[in-house]
Scaffold this motif. Structure first.
Motif, PDB file in Angstrom:
ATOM      1  N   ILE A   1       0.834  -1.201   0.000  1.00 52.57           N
ATOM      2  CA  ILE A   1       0.000   0.000   0.000  1.00 52.57           C
ATOM      3  C   ILE A   1       0.872   1.257   0.000  1.00 52.57           C
ATOM      4  CG2 ILE A   1      -1.720   1.306   1.307  1.00 52.57           C
ATOM      5  CD1 ILE A   1      -2.837  -1.362   2.270  1.00 52.57           C
ATOM      6  N   GLU A   2       1.978   1.210   0.735  1.00 55.32           N
ATOM      7  CA  GLU A   2       2.909   2.339   0.764  1.00 55.32           C
ATOM      8  C   GLU A   2       3.449   2.628  -0.633  1.00 55.32           C
ATOM      9  OE1 GLU A   2       5.418   5.401   1.803  1.00 55.32           O
ATOM     10  OE2 GLU A   2       3.868   4.484   3.052  1.00 55.32           O
ATOM     11  N   ASN A   3       3.787   1.570  -1.365  1.00 53.04           N
ATOM     12  CA  ASN A   3       4.344   1.728  -2.718  1.00 53.04           C
ATOM     13  C   ASN A   3       3.295   2.185  -3.725  1.00 53.04           C
ATOM     14  OD1 ASN A   3       6.795   0.841  -1.708  1.00 53.04           O
ATOM     15  ND2 ASN A   3       6.532  -1.262  -2.414  1.00 53.04           N
ATOM     16  N   ASN A   4       2.012   1.967  -3.393  1.00 50.40           N
ATOM     17  CA  ASN A   4       0.931   2.331  -4.321  1.00 50.40           C
ATOM     18  C   ASN A   4      -0.110   3.209  -3.634  1.00 50.40           C
ATOM     19  OD1 ASN A   4       1.513   0.348  -6.768  1.00 50.40           O
ATOM     20  ND2 ASN A   4       1.695  -0.879  -4.906  1.00 50.40           N
ATOM     21  N   LYS A   5       0.334   4.075  -2.727  1.00 51.56           N
ATOM     22  CA  LYS A   5      -0.612   4.841  -1.906  1.00 51.56           C
ATOM     23  C   LYS A   5      -1.451   5.832  -2.714  1.00 51.56           C
ATOM     24  CE  LYS A   5       3.220   7.778  -0.367  1.00 51.56           C
ATOM     25  NZ  LYS A   5       3.974   8.199   0.845  1.00 51.56           N
ATOM     26  N   ASN A   6      -1.005   6.208  -3.891  1.00 49.44           N
ATOM     27  CA  ASN A   6      -1.807   7.104  -4.724  1.00 49.44           C
ATOM     28  C   ASN A   6      -2.828   6.338  -5.551  1.00 49.44           C
ATOM     29  OD1 ASN A   6      -0.411   9.413  -3.845  1.00 49.44           O
ATOM     30  ND2 ASN A   6       1.212   9.089  -5.365  1.00 49.44           N
ATOM     31  N   GLU A   7      -2.711   5.016  -5.556  1.00 49.72           N
ATOM     32  CA  GLU A   7      -3.595   4.187  -6.371  1.00 49.72           C
ATOM     33  C   GLU A   7      -4.608   3.416  -5.530  1.00 49.72           C
ATOM     34  OE1 GLU A   7      -2.957   1.423 -10.313  1.00 49.72           O
ATOM     35  OE2 GLU A   7      -1.540   1.191  -8.667  1.00 49.72           O
ATOM     36  N   VAL A   8      -4.172   2.888  -4.389  1.00 48.02           N
ATOM     37  CA  VAL A   8      -5.051   2.094  -3.539  1.00 48.02           C
ATOM     38  C   VAL A   8      -5.973   3.009  -2.734  1.00 48.02           C
ATOM     39  CG1 VAL A   8      -5.183   0.417  -1.660  1.00 48.02           C
ATOM     40  CG2 VAL A   8      -3.346   0.247  -3.363  1.00 48.02           C
ATOM     41  N   LYS A   9      -7.281   2.832  -2.891  1.00 45.51           N
ATOM     42  CA  LYS A   9      -8.275   3.674  -2.217  1.00 45.51           C
ATOM     43  C   LYS A   9      -9.068   2.927  -1.150  1.00 45.51           C
ATOM     44  CE  LYS A   9      -7.164   6.931  -5.094  1.00 45.51           C
ATOM     45  NZ  LYS A   9      -6.265   8.024  -4.634  1.00 45.51           N
TER      46      LYS A   9
ATOM     47  N   LEU B   1      -5.109  -5.087  11.774  1.00 46.84           N
ATOM     48  CA  LEU B   1      -4.845  -4.473  10.471  1.00 46.84           C
ATOM     49  C   LEU B   1      -5.393  -3.054  10.398  1.00 46.84           C
ATOM     50  CD1 LEU B   1      -5.586  -7.441   8.037  1.00 46.84           C
ATOM     51  CD2 LEU B   1      -3.367  -6.385   8.476  1.00 46.84           C
ATOM     52  N   THR B   2      -6.551  -2.840  11.018  1.00 45.63           N
ATOM     53  CA  THR B   2      -7.158  -1.510  11.009  1.00 45.63           C
ATOM     54  C   THR B   2      -6.222  -0.481  11.629  1.00 45.63           C
ATOM     55  OG1 THR B   2      -9.390  -2.431  11.122  1.00 45.63           O
ATOM     56  CG2 THR B   2      -9.133  -0.136  11.764  1.00 45.63           C
ATOM     57  N   LYS B   3      -5.618  -0.829  12.747  1.00 45.73           N
ATOM     58  CA  LYS B   3      -4.685   0.087  13.412  1.00 45.73           C
ATOM     59  C   LYS B   3      -3.471   0.370  12.525  1.00 45.73           C
ATOM     60  CE  LYS B   3      -4.110  -2.205  17.242  1.00 45.73           C
ATOM     61  NZ  LYS B   3      -3.623  -2.503  18.622  1.00 45.73           N
ATOM     62  N   LYS B   4      -2.993  -0.648  11.829  1.00 49.60           N
ATOM     63  CA  LYS B   4      -1.823  -0.491  10.975  1.00 49.60           C
ATOM     64  C   LYS B   4      -2.117   0.312   9.704  1.00 49.60           C
ATOM     65  CE  LYS B   4       1.368  -2.764  13.232  1.00 49.60           C
ATOM     66  NZ  LYS B   4       2.639  -2.109  13.661  1.00 49.60           N
ATOM     67  N   LEU B   5      -3.369   0.228   9.228  1.00 45.95           N
ATOM     68  CA  LEU B   5      -3.728   0.870   7.960  1.00 45.95           C
ATOM     69  C   LEU B   5      -4.152   2.333   8.115  1.00 45.95           C
ATOM     70  CD1 LEU B   5      -5.743  -2.051   6.309  1.00 45.95           C
ATOM     71  CD2 LEU B   5      -3.510  -1.200   5.588  1.00 45.95           C
ATOM     72  N   ARG B   6      -4.381   2.761   9.343  1.00 46.02           N
ATOM     73  CA  ARG B   6      -4.834   4.139   9.569  1.00 46.02           C
ATOM     74  C   ARG B   6      -3.897   5.177   8.955  1.00 46.02           C
ATOM     75  NH1 ARG B   6      -6.584   3.896  15.925  1.00 46.02           N
ATOM     76  NH2 ARG B   6      -8.743   3.193  15.632  1.00 46.02           N
ATOM     77  N   GLN B   7      -2.604   4.903   9.005  1.00 44.28           N
ATOM     78  CA  GLN B   7      -1.620   5.874   8.526  1.00 44.28           C
ATOM     79  C   GLN B   7      -1.758   6.180   7.045  1.00 44.28           C
ATOM     80  OE1 GLN B   7       2.448   4.160   8.224  1.00 44.28           O
ATOM     81  NE2 GLN B   7       1.524   2.219   8.906  1.00 44.28           N
ATOM     82  N   PHE B   8      -2.394   5.277   6.294  1.00 51.56           N
ATOM     83  CA  PHE B   8      -2.475   5.455   4.843  1.00 51.56           C
ATOM     84  C   PHE B   8      -3.732   6.212   4.412  1.00 51.56           C
ATOM     85  CE2 PHE B   8      -0.045   1.470   5.490  1.00 51.56           C
ATOM     86  CZ  PHE B   8       1.165   1.913   4.985  1.00 51.56           C
ATOM     87  N   GLY B   9      -4.695   6.345   5.299  1.00 52.27           N
ATOM     88  CA  GLY B   9      -5.905   7.082   4.965  1.00 52.27           C
ATOM     89  C   GLY B   9      -6.796   6.405   3.940  1.00 52.27           C
ATOM     90  N   VAL B  10      -6.654   5.085   3.783  1.00 53.07           N
ATOM     91  CA  VAL B  10      -7.504   4.375   2.829  1.00 53.07           C
ATOM     92  C   VAL B  10      -8.828   3.992   3.487  1.00 53.07           C
ATOM     93  CG1 VAL B  10      -5.550   3.457   1.531  1.00 53.07           C
ATOM     94  CG2 VAL B  10      -6.496   2.142   3.442  1.00 53.07           C
ATOM     95  N   LYS B  11      -9.845   3.806   2.670  1.00 51.59           N
ATOM     96  CA  LYS B  11     -11.125   3.345   3.173  1.00 51.59           C
ATOM     97  C   LYS B  11     -10.995   1.889   3.580  1.00 51.59           C
ATOM     98  CE  LYS B  11     -15.918   2.492   1.761  1.00 51.59           C
ATOM     99  NZ  LYS B  11     -16.897   2.549   0.650  1.00 51.59           N
ATOM    100  N   ILE B  12     -11.516   1.537   4.759  1.00 51.46           N
ATOM    101  CA  ILE B  12     -11.467   0.161   5.235  1.00 51.46           C
ATOM    102  C   ILE B  12     -12.887  -0.365   5.359  1.00 51.46           C
ATOM    103  CG2 ILE B  12     -10.764  -1.361   7.120  1.00 51.46           C
ATOM    104  CD1 ILE B  12      -8.581   0.670   7.793  1.00 51.46           C
ATOM    105  N   SER B  13     -13.148  -1.481   4.698  1.00 52.51           N
ATOM    106  CA  SER B  13     -14.488  -2.066   4.764  1.00 52.51           C
ATOM    107  C   SER B  13     -14.360  -3.563   5.021  1.00 52.51           C
ATOM    108  CB  SER B  13     -15.262  -1.811   3.457  1.00 52.51           C
ATOM    109  OG  SER B  13     -14.573  -2.349   2.350  1.00 52.51           O
ATOM    110  N   THR B  14     -15.476  -4.171   5.374  1.00 58.27           N
ATOM    111  CA  THR B  14     -15.505  -5.612   5.595  1.00 58.27           C
ATOM    112  C   THR B  14     -16.720  -6.185   4.890  1.00 58.27           C
ATOM    113  OG1 THR B  14     -15.527  -7.359   7.282  1.00 58.27           O
ATOM    114  CG2 THR B  14     -16.791  -5.364   7.752  1.00 58.27           C
ATOM    115  N   ILE B  15     -16.631  -7.410   4.447  1.00 57.20           N
ATOM    116  CA  ILE B  15     -17.774  -8.019   3.766  1.00 57.20           C
ATOM    117  C   ILE B  15     -18.935  -8.113   4.740  1.00 57.20           C
ATOM    118  CG2 ILE B  15     -16.439  -9.293   2.061  1.00 57.20           C
ATOM    119  CD1 ILE B  15     -16.668 -11.774   3.771  1.00 57.20           C
ATOM    120  N   ALA B  16     -20.148  -7.962   4.217  1.00 54.42           N
ATOM    121  CA  ALA B  16     -21.349  -7.992   5.052  1.00 54.42           C
ATOM    122  C   ALA B  16     -21.467  -9.345   5.735  1.00 54.42           C
ATOM    123  CB  ALA B  16     -22.584  -7.712   4.207  1.00 54.42           C
TER     124      ALA B  16
END
Length: 204
Positions: free
Chosen positions: A132-140, A159-174
């Motif tokens: 995600i770091e290498n593709n932070k402008n692409e991964v949303k 993972l949620t705690k680790k991903l916060r720094q990237f500002g990406v949307k985090i979702s989970t399957i229903a």
């Protein structure tokens, strides 16, 4: 169980080590192979040997592949702004069979399970963060498609705690999938709808 030959006994012992195969089923398979032409056994042996010696894992998502990059990651038709995080290859196959998802995947290789001694360092978590770091402008968006178990939820929380720094949307399957159920055993309609109706991941 008495065997007419030590060779048969050895073959039955090895085949019965496979999941879901008991000694009786293994014996039937061994006797079946004995009735087949010798070339059939040779072809099976060669296929299994090639499986173990030539199989590769995608350098991007860790999916099983024939090449350095798997067909999914190499496809120009996939939506590269979405990464679906799963436990293993069986989950990728299950989701692909729904024909409802067109993004990329990332295989963790398991879930965090302190009881079994599996921590974050044993999984492909650092590789996900680097990806995600290498593709932070692409991964949303990152989708958690983990089995709805305590271990799956623990992994999603971490993972949620680790991903916060990237500002990406985090979702989970229903959660149309039964609590405590395994993703690979979920029917394709339920799994497909879960992907389409995914919700934002809430961290309590």
């Amino acid at each position: 169980m008495e065997y007419p030959s030590r060779l048969i006994e050895n073959a039955v012992g090895e085949i019965s080590k496979l999941p879901g195969i008991g000694k009786k089923t293994a014996l039937r398979l061994v006797l079946h192979l004995l009735k087949e032409p010798e070339g059939t056994t040779a072809e099976l042996t060669e296929a299994l040997t090639e499986l173990r010696t030539k199989i590769k894992y995608c350098k991007d998502c860790h999916n099983i592949s024939d090449d350095e990059v798997c067909n999914i990651c190499a496809s120009h038709r996939r939506d590269r702004s979405i990464i679906c995080v799963v436990e293993d290859t069986r989950d990728v196959l299950a989701i692909e069979n729904t024909a409802q998802y067109t993004g990329l995947y990332h295989i963790l290789g398991g879930v965090i399970s302190p009881i079994e001694g599996i921590g974050p360092s044993e999984l492909n978590i650092d590789q996900l963060l680097q990806r995600i770091e290498n593709n932070k402008n692409e991964v949303k968006e990152v989708i958690f498609a983990l089995s709805p178990t305590m271990e799956g939820d623990t992994t999603a929380f971490y993972l949620t705690k680790k991903l916060r720094q990237f500002g990406v949307k985090i979702s989970t399957i229903a959660r149309g999938i039964p609590i405590g159920g395994e993703l690979e055993y979920t029917d394709e309609i339920t799994l497909g709808r879960s992907i389409l109706s995914r919700t934002a991941y809430q961290q309590d």
